[in-house]
Scaffold this motif. Structure first.
Motif, short mmCIF file in Angstrom:
data_model
loop_
_atom_site.label_atom_id
_atom_site.label_comp_id
_atom_site.label_asym_id
_atom_site.label_seq_id
_atom_site.Cartn_x
_atom_site.Cartn_y
_atom_site.Cartn_z
N THR A 1 0.74 -1.09 -0.06
CA THR A 1 0.11 -0.01 0.06
C THR A 1 1.04 1.27 0.09
O THR A 1 1.60 1.37 0.96
CB THR A 1 -0.90 -0.04 1.43
OG1 THR A 1 -1.73 -1.00 1.06
CG2 THR A 1 -2.00 1.32 1.29
N HIS A 2 0.72 2.08 -1.01
CA HIS A 2 1.41 3.43 -1.13
C HIS A 2 0.62 4.73 -0.60
O HIS A 2 -0.62 4.66 -1.17
CB HIS A 2 1.94 3.64 -2.61
CG HIS A 2 2.86 2.38 -3.12
ND1 HIS A 2 4.27 2.92 -2.72
CD2 HIS A 2 2.91 1.21 -3.61
CE1 HIS A 2 5.13 1.79 -3.43
NE2 HIS A 2 4.10 0.77 -3.75
N SER A 3 1.04 5.22 0.14
CA SER A 3 0.49 6.57 0.49
C SER A 3 1.07 7.94 -0.15
O SER A 3 2.04 8.10 0.20
CB SER A 3 0.69 6.89 2.11
OG SER A 3 0.06 5.71 2.83
N LEU A 4 0.26 8.10 -1.33
CA LEU A 4 0.77 9.16 -2.08
C LEU A 4 0.34 10.65 -1.73
O LEU A 4 -0.58 11.08 -1.50
CB LEU A 4 0.43 8.76 -3.66
CG LEU A 4 0.63 7.29 -4.19
CD1 LEU A 4 -0.12 7.06 -5.49
CD2 LEU A 4 2.09 7.33 -4.71
N PHE B 1 -3.56 10.30 -1.05
CA PHE B 1 -4.59 9.18 -1.11
C PHE B 1 -3.57 7.99 -1.18
O PHE B 1 -2.50 7.74 -1.46
CB PHE B 1 -5.50 9.26 -2.31
CG PHE B 1 -4.40 9.35 -3.38
CD1 PHE B 1 -4.51 8.29 -4.18
CD2 PHE B 1 -4.03 10.48 -3.99
CE1 PHE B 1 -3.69 8.21 -5.54
CE2 PHE B 1 -3.36 10.41 -5.19
CZ PHE B 1 -3.45 9.22 -5.94
N ASP B 2 -4.37 6.62 -0.92
CA ASP B 2 -3.65 5.53 -0.79
C ASP B 2 -3.97 4.53 -2.10
O ASP B 2 -5.11 4.66 -2.67
CB ASP B 2 -4.12 4.30 0.32
CG ASP B 2 -3.38 5.07 1.62
OD1 ASP B 2 -2.73 5.95 1.45
OD2 ASP B 2 -4.05 4.60 2.52
N THR B 3 -2.95 3.91 -2.57
CA THR B 3 -3.31 3.00 -3.87
C THR B 3 -2.34 1.75 -3.47
O THR B 3 -1.32 1.84 -3.06
CB THR B 3 -2.56 3.68 -4.91
OG1 THR B 3 -3.15 4.80 -5.47
CG2 THR B 3 -2.45 2.53 -5.94
N GLU B 4 -3.09 0.70 -3.62
CA GLU B 4 -2.65 -0.78 -2.96
C GLU B 4 -2.23 -1.42 -4.32
O GLU B 4 -3.13 -1.77 -5.13
CB GLU B 4 -3.59 -1.46 -2.57
CG GLU B 4 -3.32 -2.75 -2.04
CD GLU B 4 -4.28 -3.55 -1.20
OE1 GLU B 4 -4.41 -4.82 -1.55
OE2 GLU B 4 -4.97 -3.18 -0.03
N VAL B 5 -0.91 -1.69 -4.48
CA VAL B 5 -0.40 -2.77 -5.48
C VAL B 5 -0.95 -3.90 -4.97
O VAL B 5 -0.49 -4.34 -4.08
CB VAL B 5 1.25 -2.38 -5.78
CG1 VAL B 5 1.57 -3.48 -6.91
CG2 VAL B 5 1.35 -1.05 -6.16
N PRO B 6 -1.50 -4.79 -5.85
CA PRO B 6 -2.25 -6.16 -5.18
C PRO B 6 -1.40 -7.06 -4.99
O PRO B 6 -0.49 -7.26 -5.60
CB PRO B 6 -3.26 -6.25 -6.33
CG PRO B 6 -2.87 -5.53 -7.64
CD PRO B 6 -2.11 -4.42 -7.05
#
Length: 356
Positions: free
Chosen positions: A189-192, A207-212
């Motif tokens: 999970t990246h907190s961008l 915002f967060d983006t989760e590399v699955p």
């Protein structure tokens, strides 16, 4: 036969630019752990897609909105005593390049997007009794994104860095060149930190983006003298992946990028050693379409592919060149109702490996 054992992995690397689900650029193979002795490799792949669509039954066409791109990876493996192996891998696990040609009547004309990443993975493998081994390690991953849409919206994120992990188990039977390896890659999970700009102003957001997470099953076995059957099944939890910056989301458009379902990708091939220096491989790939609406920044749905590779091996050096043709699945987009059909791409690549 020993030289042939690497043909499967070499082909995948040689055509590493080939299309896959979501924004995948690397299959996260652990094949390097099974090389003999001390070993290093360097791979380059180039993929040239042709992806275009239309709205209004062909009244407005997008033009080719998927530029060509190049990817690379490198790896190093060494023995650590009689029972352990260490490997270090650098690759680009995810990525995207979108560029809708300007000057058309397509609703997204002039829009661009780019997603880049780099990952450093350190793995240790322990060989147990019964030809079974276990392995695991850490993955350090960086991700960055830039978007510019028609209408004046832009997004620029920082280059975020986060840790994940890898665990797996393998079984081998060397006398028939058989190996099965099951690998789990954790989600990251990246907190961008982002800057979003619109006609209403500029806002700093997060915002967060989760590399699955993903699961890889890689396998190979000898089926005749100097002939190897190999393949892989890869599941990726793409349904959790989304890029949803707050300002864009508040405008009611939904996420910039999201995928409704997970993806399973299949590869199956045959490798053949012709003599002491030359071997070749033939590979089929398939990822079923899910029939769901897609985003305009990724208007594809599944694929079928066919690939060929040849490996030249001499004095510890293995050079592999490969080519892969991809029939990209048709898709309908969810924002402007675009229809993307009859698209394809060609991937080329080269891999150099050295045992020393």
């Amino acid at each position: 036969m020993k030289r042939l054992l690497t043909t499967a992995a070499a082909l995948a690397a040689a055509a590493s630019g080939a299309h896959a689900g979501g924004v995948e650029r690397s299959s996260q193979s652990v094949a390097i752990l099974f090389e003999e002795g001390r070993y290093a490799e360097l791979s380059f792949g180039h993929f040239s897609p042709d992806v275009s669509g239309s709205v209004g039954g062909g009244l407005a066409t997008s033009g080719d909105m998927a530029p060509s791109y190049t990817s690379w990876s490198l790896g190093y493996k060494m023995d650590v005593g009689d029972k352990m192996d260490f490997a270090l891998i650098v690759d680009q696990p995810i990525g995207a390049n979108i560029d809708y040609p300007a000057g058309t009547f397509y609703p997204l004309t002039g829009s661009t997007a780019e997603l880049t990443s780099t990952a450093l993975t350190a793995l240790m493998r322990y060989q147990m009794a019964g030809n079974v081994s276990v392995y695991g390690g850490l993955r350090y991953e960086t991700v960055k994104g830039d978007v510019a849409l028609t209408g004046g919206y832009t997004l620029t994120t920082n280059n975020d860095r986060e840790l994940g992990y890898v665990v797996g188990v393998a079984w081998e039977k060397p006398e028939i060149a058989a190996r099965v390896a099951l690998t789990y890659n954790s989600a990251i999970t990246h907190s961008l930190e982002a800057v979003e700009a619109s006609p209403f102003g500029l806002v700093e957001t997060t915002f967060d983006t989760e590399v699955p997470q993903s699961v890889n099953l890689e396998f190979q076995t000898g089926i005749a003298a100097d002939t190897l059957l190999f393949g892989s099944i890869r599941w990726v939890d793409w349904s959790v992946f989304e890029i949803a910056p707050p300002v864009y989301l508040s405008a009611g458009f939904g996420p910039l990028v999201a995928y409704p379902k997970d993806r399973i990708t299949y590869n199956l091939g045959i490798g053949r050693r012709f003599n002491d220096t030359w071997s070749g491989a033939f590979l089929l790939g398939y990822e079923p379409s899910d029939g769901e609406l897609t985003g305009n920044l990724g208007p594809t749905d599944g694929f079928s592919s066919i690939g060929l590779a040849a490996t030249y091996a001499v004095d510890g050096v293995k050079i592999t060149g490969g080519v892969r043709y991809v029939d990209i699945g048709d898709a309908t987009t969810n924002i402007v109702g675009g229809s993307f059909t009859d698209n394809s791409g060609v991937g080329f690549g080269v891999k150099v490996g050295y045992n020393f």
